[in-house]
Design an enzyme around this catalytic site. Sequence first.
Site, PDB file in Angstrom:
ATOM      1  N   GLY A 148       0.574  -1.496   0.061  1.00  0.00           N
ATOM      2  CA  GLY A 148       0.317   0.057   0.224  1.00  0.00           C
ATOM      3  C   GLY A 148       0.847   1.320   0.212  1.00  0.00           C
ATOM      4  O   GLY A 148       2.168   0.916   0.366  1.00  0.00           O
ATOM      5  N   CYS A 149      -0.113   2.496  -0.579  1.00  0.00           N
ATOM      6  CA  CYS A 149       1.255   3.058  -0.963  1.00  0.00           C
ATOM      7  C   CYS A 149       1.642   4.174   0.843  1.00  0.00           C
ATOM      8  O   CYS A 149       2.290   4.816   0.828  1.00  0.00           O
ATOM      9  CB  CYS A 149       0.616   4.573  -1.440  1.00  0.00           C
ATOM     10  SG  CYS A 149      -1.444   4.411  -1.028  1.00  0.00           S
ATOM     11  N   PHE A 150       0.479   4.189   1.901  1.00  0.00           N
ATOM     12  CA  PHE A 150       1.213   4.656   3.148  1.00  0.00           C
ATOM     13  C   PHE A 150       1.766   3.346   3.987  1.00  0.00           C
ATOM     14  O   PHE A 150       3.307   4.203   4.026  1.00  0.00           O
ATOM     15  CB  PHE A 150      -0.319   4.438   3.748  1.00  0.00           C
ATOM     16  CG  PHE A 150      -1.170   5.728   3.799  1.00  0.00           C
ATOM     17  CD1 PHE A 150      -0.799   6.877   4.041  1.00  0.00           C
ATOM     18  CD2 PHE A 150      -2.366   5.571   3.615  1.00  0.00           C
ATOM     19  CE1 PHE A 150      -1.561   8.158   3.523  1.00  0.00           C
ATOM     20  CE2 PHE A 150      -3.429   7.001   3.634  1.00  0.00           C
ATOM     21  CZ  PHE A 150      -2.861   7.900   3.029  1.00  0.00           C
TER      22      PHE A 150
END
Length: 343
Positions: A148-150
Amino acid sequence: MIKKRIGIVGATGFTGSELVRLLINHPEVEITAITSESRKGEEFSDVHPQFLGLINNKLISINDLPKDLDIVFLALPHGVSMDFVKAHHENYRIIDLSGDFRLSGKNIYEFWYKKDHVYADGFANAVYGLPELYRTSIKDAKLVANPGCFPTSAILALAPLFANQLVSKDHIIVDSKTGVTGAGIKVRPNTHFSVVNDNFTAYGIKTHRHSIEIQEKLEEQQKGNLSVLFTPHLLPVDRGILSTCYTKPKEKVGDKTLNSMYSAFYKDEPFIRLRKSLPNLKEVRGSNFADIFVTYDERTDTIISVATIDNLVKGAAGQAIHNMNIMLGFDEKIGLNQIPLQP
């Protein structure tokens, strides 16, 4: 020279578009097939006009995907990718950009994603696609779960601390801000221009699914249980993530020690840039770089780690291509040498 044949399943979203933007100039691959169930028969540039005159692939149904692809990227929503993986995991090498195989197992997934999982066996075979930590396993993987990006920003900001057993396991705070593209291409009430513009909001407090993804991967570095408090915020910008992370050291530590530790941990990593000053979003925008800054605050006895990435590149499509390069034995930097768009 025979180029590797690439398929992209799911063309209408931001991630599918970004995969094409980066792959179109990759010298070792060709985009053989792009699918869309809702727009099949149309040209890719009908969906994303910025590609007019650059790529004219007709969008096809997933059922017509060629059998001889070297890599298939899944740019599908959570809960949809698992069906493709279940049906085709023996036919293709897959890089899944959804969250369907990022976690440790079916029960954890269903608790955090509030969805039934139809292919539990995939968790055992999936490799977490963060190259800086899992490069060796990625090389021979059949299924890569793109992070995921986070979590990409937070894990990279914190991994050296936990790998070196430097910080407490009970006081880990990740405070992240993202551009609106992180919410996907479908409009939601909280992503309308009139809500986002000139505004700043927190969301997903206590329940965001990326909390457990960050926690599990840091636990692997620490080799023990942790507790991570993660809060995301929505910025009125198109793209980019800035994560500020707070941890408590087991003993006082100076900036020189921290910088030496991070330099050793990320030695020779092509997309990690350790900063002497605080990074910002425009300094990574459009690129596959992760810029990291770390310091110790003696007054509060806190280590502060800051990481910035482009959520659509290092946080999604760029990282997926980095994984592809590793899987296919290419130079890791090929196709990912974009200079950040500043200003």
